[in-house]
Design an enzyme around this catalytic site. Structure first.
Site, PDB file in Angstrom:
ATOM      1  N   ASP A  70       0.880  -1.383   0.020  1.00  0.00           N
ATOM      2  CA  ASP A  70       0.014  -0.025  -0.094  1.00  0.00           C
ATOM      3  C   ASP A  70       0.857   1.220  -0.235  1.00  0.00           C
ATOM      4  O   ASP A  70       1.735   1.476   0.649  1.00  0.00           O
ATOM      5  CB  ASP A  70      -1.039  -0.056   1.069  1.00  0.00           C
ATOM      6  CG  ASP A  70      -1.935   1.143   1.102  1.00  0.00           C
ATOM      7  OD1 ASP A  70      -2.712   1.239   0.072  1.00  0.00           O
ATOM      8  OD2 ASP A  70      -1.829   2.129   1.837  1.00  0.00           O
TER       9      ASP A  70
ATOM     10  N   ASP B 157     -23.752 -23.675 -40.121  1.00  0.00           N
ATOM     11  CA  ASP B 157     -23.414 -25.120 -39.198  1.00  0.00           C
ATOM     12  C   ASP B 157     -24.424 -26.159 -40.092  1.00  0.00           C
ATOM     13  O   ASP B 157     -25.014 -25.888 -40.923  1.00  0.00           O
ATOM     14  CB  ASP B 157     -23.934 -24.741 -37.997  1.00  0.00           C
ATOM     15  CG  ASP B 157     -23.348 -25.634 -37.005  1.00  0.00           C
ATOM     16  OD1 ASP B 157     -23.347 -26.787 -36.863  1.00  0.00           O
ATOM     17  OD2 ASP B 157     -22.544 -25.189 -36.104  1.00  0.00           O
TER      18      ASP B 157
ATOM     19  N   GLY C 239     -25.188 -26.280 -43.821  1.00  0.00           N
ATOM     20  CA  GLY C 239     -24.428 -26.977 -44.674  1.00  0.00           C
ATOM     21  C   GLY C 239     -23.389 -27.683 -43.998  1.00  0.00           C
ATOM     22  O   GLY C 239     -23.344 -27.640 -42.914  1.00  0.00           O
ATOM     23  N   ASP C 240     -22.716 -28.345 -44.653  1.00  0.00           N
ATOM     24  CA  ASP C 240     -21.584 -29.344 -44.196  1.00  0.00           C
ATOM     25  C   ASP C 240     -20.203 -28.548 -44.685  1.00  0.00           C
ATOM     26  O   ASP C 240     -20.099 -28.450 -45.744  1.00  0.00           O
ATOM     27  CB  ASP C 240     -21.801 -30.669 -44.725  1.00  0.00           C
ATOM     28  CG  ASP C 240     -20.577 -31.658 -44.327  1.00  0.00           C
ATOM     29  OD1 ASP C 240     -19.555 -31.124 -43.632  1.00  0.00           O
ATOM     30  OD2 ASP C 240     -20.918 -32.854 -44.066  1.00  0.00           O
ATOM     31  N   PHE C 241     -19.260 -28.267 -43.497  1.00  0.00           N
ATOM     32  CA  PHE C 241     -18.244 -27.379 -44.172  1.00  0.00           C
ATOM     33  C   PHE C 241     -17.125 -28.348 -44.556  1.00  0.00           C
ATOM     34  O   PHE C 241     -16.347 -27.925 -45.216  1.00  0.00           O
ATOM     35  CB  PHE C 241     -17.751 -26.608 -42.850  1.00  0.00           C
ATOM     36  CG  PHE C 241     -17.300 -27.454 -41.592  1.00  0.00           C
ATOM     37  CD1 PHE C 241     -16.695 -28.486 -41.312  1.00  0.00           C
ATOM     38  CD2 PHE C 241     -17.755 -26.811 -40.333  1.00  0.00           C
ATOM     39  CE1 PHE C 241     -16.282 -29.308 -40.249  1.00  0.00           C
ATOM     40  CE2 PHE C 241     -17.438 -27.331 -39.069  1.00  0.00           C
ATOM     41  CZ  PHE C 241     -16.720 -28.602 -39.122  1.00  0.00           C
TER      42      PHE C 241
ATOM     43  N   ARG D  36     -13.193 -23.179 -31.855  1.00  0.00           N
ATOM     44  CA  ARG D  36     -13.204 -24.864 -31.142  1.00  0.00           C
ATOM     45  C   ARG D  36     -13.729 -25.644 -32.602  1.00  0.00           C
ATOM     46  O   ARG D  36     -14.633 -26.703 -32.318  1.00  0.00           O
ATOM     47  CB  ARG D  36     -14.296 -24.661 -30.058  1.00  0.00           C
ATOM     48  CG  ARG D  36     -13.452 -24.102 -28.836  1.00  0.00           C
ATOM     49  CD  ARG D  36     -14.441 -24.005 -27.783  1.00  0.00           C
ATOM     50  NE  ARG D  36     -15.745 -23.538 -27.903  1.00  0.00           N
ATOM     51  CZ  ARG D  36     -16.617 -23.640 -27.157  1.00  0.00           C
ATOM     52  NH1 ARG D  36     -16.773 -24.268 -26.084  1.00  0.00           N
ATOM     53  NH2 ARG D  36     -17.950 -22.785 -27.196  1.00  0.00           N
TER      54      ARG D  36
HETATM   55  C1  LIG Z   1     -17.299 -27.600 -30.659  1.00  0.00           C
HETATM   56  S1  LIG Z   1     -18.588 -26.823 -31.363  1.00  0.00           S
HETATM   57  C2  LIG Z   1     -18.227 -25.155 -31.373  1.00  0.00           C
HETATM   58  C3  LIG Z   1     -19.103 -24.295 -31.710  1.00  0.00           C
HETATM   59  C4  LIG Z   1     -18.804 -22.717 -31.790  1.00  0.00           C
HETATM   60  N1  LIG Z   1     -17.861 -22.300 -33.041  1.00  0.00           N
HETATM   61  C5  LIG Z   1     -18.132 -22.259 -30.456  1.00  0.00           C
HETATM   62  O1  LIG Z   1     -16.918 -22.236 -30.174  1.00  0.00           O
HETATM   63  O2  LIG Z   1     -18.994 -22.082 -29.356  1.00  0.00           O
HETATM   64  C6  LIG Z   1     -18.491 -27.251 -33.289  1.00  0.00           C
HETATM   65  C7  LIG Z   1     -19.388 -26.957 -34.123  1.00  0.00           C
HETATM   66  O3  LIG Z   1     -19.056 -27.278 -35.296  1.00  0.00           O
HETATM   67  C8  LIG Z   1     -20.275 -27.809 -36.038  1.00  0.00           C
HETATM   68  N2  LIG Z   1     -20.014 -28.605 -37.047  1.00  0.00           N
HETATM   69  C9  LIG Z   1     -19.556 -29.941 -36.848  1.00  0.00           C
HETATM   70  N3  LIG Z   1     -19.214 -30.572 -38.109  1.00  0.00           N
HETATM   71  C10 LIG Z   1     -19.728 -29.642 -38.877  1.00  0.00           C
HETATM   72  C11 LIG Z   1     -19.824 -29.729 -40.399  1.00  0.00           C
HETATM   73  N4  LIG Z   1     -19.339 -30.947 -41.007  1.00  0.00           N
HETATM   74  N5  LIG Z   1     -20.222 -28.834 -41.043  1.00  0.00           N
HETATM   75  C12 LIG Z   1     -20.788 -27.648 -40.400  1.00  0.00           C
HETATM   76  N6  LIG Z   1     -20.543 -27.452 -38.990  1.00  0.00           N
HETATM   77  C13 LIG Z   1     -20.213 -28.761 -38.229  1.00  0.00           C
HETATM   78  C14 LIG Z   1     -21.266 -28.110 -34.819  1.00  0.00           C
HETATM   79  O4  LIG Z   1     -22.442 -28.593 -35.189  1.00  0.00           O
HETATM   80  C15 LIG Z   1     -20.674 -27.376 -33.605  1.00  0.00           C
HETATM   81  O5  LIG Z   1     -21.680 -26.300 -33.880  1.00  0.00           O
END
Ligand SMILES: C[S@@+](CC[C@H](N)C(=O)[O-])C[C@H]1O[C@@H](n2cnc3c(N)ncnc32)[C@H](O)[C@@H]1O
Length: 636
Positions: free
Chosen positions: A88, A500, A525-527, A542
């Protein structure tokens, strides 16, 4: 005194600075001291009139600050520090003590009283030495001292005074000035330790540490169970003798003879402990052959052994909605809680007391003698299910999904794979389709978990770098949109598309905030397969840690093909980098990824290499100190 060995004596010890002052933090960091900062909750409200001198006041305030942290940590942070440092600083002029100004007028009053005069700056320092006892109580010793520096101010004109006050610098500083910045221009001379005026008398501190750790044992033939402490506690030994002889008063900032030695006094009945060190008894002789003596007791390991019980107590209290019930009515007895959460009175009483001991609840005794319980401030903010920053969703996910998986950790370690089959009787080929999204209720729980953890960590992530130049962003795997909304709040020019899986986007409506804006949109969609929405910035929070290296490359290669050079990527992951704050949290998270996914946490160097091979350059890394670290990347 040799400086480095003094500081190195603290290596491996949990050293805590009980002060949020950035100046003290910088001074101690600069000499290589490794410590945690836990700001003291002690309010600087001691009655100055009760102290004979300003230095007595500064020392006592430093003691109270340090002791508050030292006594709070074992039950709030569940760890006992080895050393807590409190300080302090006050300015004294014309018999008056000046602390921090409360407003501009107060700053004016202080600075004009210093104009053209010499004043004293006193910093009181308290070093609290903490010692776990056999009975789980912690014993505290306080070594304290003060340093005085004389400072003379030039004659200050009104213009100069107000210009300085309006700079804002005086407001958080004792005496209303900071000598290390603009305030330095007001000073004619300094007699004594300059750093003392900045806020921490480093030289005196090191000398005191030197005395504590390096002075020879008080008595050469002193052999006892305390032998190991001979080097550590000689000052305590010798000064305790002063205390026994009546040469020291508790909180006396003077000393036993020498003019700059530190004083020591016990807190919470510690005098008995000081005296015990000089006793050689049959018990101590036995200690070396039978079992371990009290100093050797493995508290850290026992605390880790208990760690799962503490986690489960938190999970159970959340699952039973204890914090929700107490947010509706505070001060409930175990019987009242039991009725509301539909549980036994005996079990509820035990759970409530366990939560009190973990710092999650507060207990008080009513006039009729019964105990009643309420949420702590932290529980109200983070554990009540409908509070804006609630972790309730994530805690239920930990209880229902992570906990069963973790109970098969040894199998996961042996096999190197996730443990869905063992924990839930089903193999998971595709983490999301087979595990998280197979059932509606599990999907909702997972989305709640992601939503709650995103809300507490996104602000630090969004502000880790200045992203104001981006007008369009795509949150890849953005789940409920929790992060996207926060980004649009922080960057009013930014629009974010959440991308997502279709089954997630279909449920995203449930998570929209009341003040939603049309700058957040959702695309399903599927990334791995579908084209990503066009954007200047791609956020992957994440995402990569869920996947094997092969899939990470697949995703980044695809992203690289779809975006133009100059396009940026913000990655958020829990980095395993050594030396970052709370690295053990990252290491445990990496085990979490082992039992749960096909992925892992990685270091920033590993990410740098991975990114490079997909055509991205890692520009900057930022450790947020919370759950997610940030990496800023560019497509080359
Ligand atoms: C661990 S979570 C993270 C969510 C967010 N980004 C966060 O940090 O709070 C992973 C996310 O990726 C999405 N995900 C997983 N596989 C996927 C895919 N093939 N295409 C699109 N999104 C996908 C999941 O649905 C989920 O919402």
């Amino acid at each position: 005194m040799v400086l480095n060995p003094v500081i190195s004596k603290l290596t491996g010890k949990l050293v805590v600075l009980a002060s949020a002052s950035p100046r003290r933090l910088e001074i101690l960091t600069n000499v290589g001291l490794r410590f945690e900062v836990v700001p003291s909750w002690f309010k600087e409200t001691l009655d100055k009139a009760l102290f004979k001198t300003p230095q007595d006041y500064a020392v006592e305030t430093a003691r109270q600050k340090a002791l508050e942290v030292a006594t709070r940590m074992p039950y709030k942070h569940l760890k006992t520090p080895d050393i807590v440092i409190g300080a302090d600083t006050v300015v004294a002029v014309d018999g008056q003590i000046l602390e921090k100004p409360s407003d501009k007028q107060d700053a004016y009053r202080m600075l004009s009283s210093l104009s053209g005069k010499e004043h004293s700056v006193f910093t009181g320092v308290a070093i609290v030495l903490c010692q776990d006892q056999e009975d789980k109580e912690v014993d505290y010793k306080v070594v304290d001292f003060y340093e005085e520096t004389k400072v003379k101010f030039a004659d200050l004109s009104e213009d100069m005074l107000w210009e300085y006050i309006n700079s804002g610098e005086p407001m958080d500083k004792a005496g209303g000035y900071g000598i290390q910045a603009l305030g330095g221009m007001l000073v004619e001379y300094v007699h004594g330790d300059f750093l003392n005026v900045v806020g921490f008398p480093l030289n005196h501190f090191c000398k005191t540490l030197d005395t504590i750790y390096n002075s020879p044992p008080a008595s050469p033939d002193h052999k006892s169970q305390w032998e190991d402490l001979g080097e550590t506690w000689p000052l305590v030994n010798s000064l305790s003798k002063c205390a026994e002889n009546g040469e020291l008063e508790p909180s006396d900032s003077g000393n036993c003879g020498a003019s700059d030695a530190a004083s020591v006094s016990g807190a919470s009945a510690s005098a008995s402990w000081v005296q015990e060190q000089n006793v050689v008894g049959p018990e101590s002789a036995l200690a070396s052959t039978c079992g371990c003596n009290r100093e050797e007791f493995p508290h850290k390991i026992v605390d880790l052994m208990d760690g799962f019980k503490a986690s489960k107590a938190l999970f159970a209290a959340c699952k039973l909605n204890v914090f929700d019930v107490l947010s509706v009515s505070a001060d409930l007895s175990p019987k009242e809680v039991a009725e509301r959460v539909k549980a036994s009175e005996e079990g509820s009483a035990r759970l409530l007391d366990a939560c009190v001991s973990l710092g999650l609840l507060e207990r008080r005794t009513r006039d009729d003698g019964d105990h009643v319980y309420s949420n702590t401030e932290e529980a109200s903010r983070f554990l009540v299910a409908d509070s804006p920053l609630s972790l309730h969703g994530y805690i239920l996910h930990c209880n229902d999904l992570v906990w069963p998986l973790f109970s098969h950790l040894e199998s996961a370690v042996r096999e190197g794979t996730n443990q869905y089959e063992r924990a839930f009787g089903k193999k998971s080929e595709d983490l999301f389709q087979d595990a998280y999204y197979k059932k509606e209720e599990v999907k909702l729980r997972f989305m709640n978990a992601m939503h709650s953890i995103a809300k507490v960590s996104v602000k630090d992530l969004a502000t880790a770098f200045d992203l104001s130049m981006f007008k369009t962003a795509c949150d890849v795997g953005g789940c409920t949109g929790a992060m996207a909304y926060e980004f649009t709040q922080i960057y009013p020019e930014m629009s974010v598309t959440v991308f997502d899986l279709p089954q997630v986007i279909a449920m995203s409506d449930r998570f929209q905030p009341k003040d939603q804006n049309d700058r957040v949109t959702f695309v399903a969609g599927d990334f791995f397969k579908d084209p990503l929405p066009k954007a200047e910035l791609y956020i992957l929070a994440r995402i990569l840690h869920d996947w094997s290296l092969e899939k990470v490359h697949q995703l980044l290669d695809k992203l690289s093909k779809e975006c133009n050079p100059g396009c940026h990527v913000l990655l958020a992951e829990t980095l395993l980098d050594e030396g970052k704050p709370k690295v053990s949290r990252a290491q445990l998270q990496c085990l979490n990824m082992l039992v749960q996914t096909e992925g892992r946490e990685r270091t920033s160097d590993h990410y740098r290499d991975i990114l490079l091979s997909s055509g991205f350059h890692l520009l900057r890394v930022h450790y947020t100190g919370n759950l997610l670290d940030a990496m800023f990347c560019i497509k080359t």
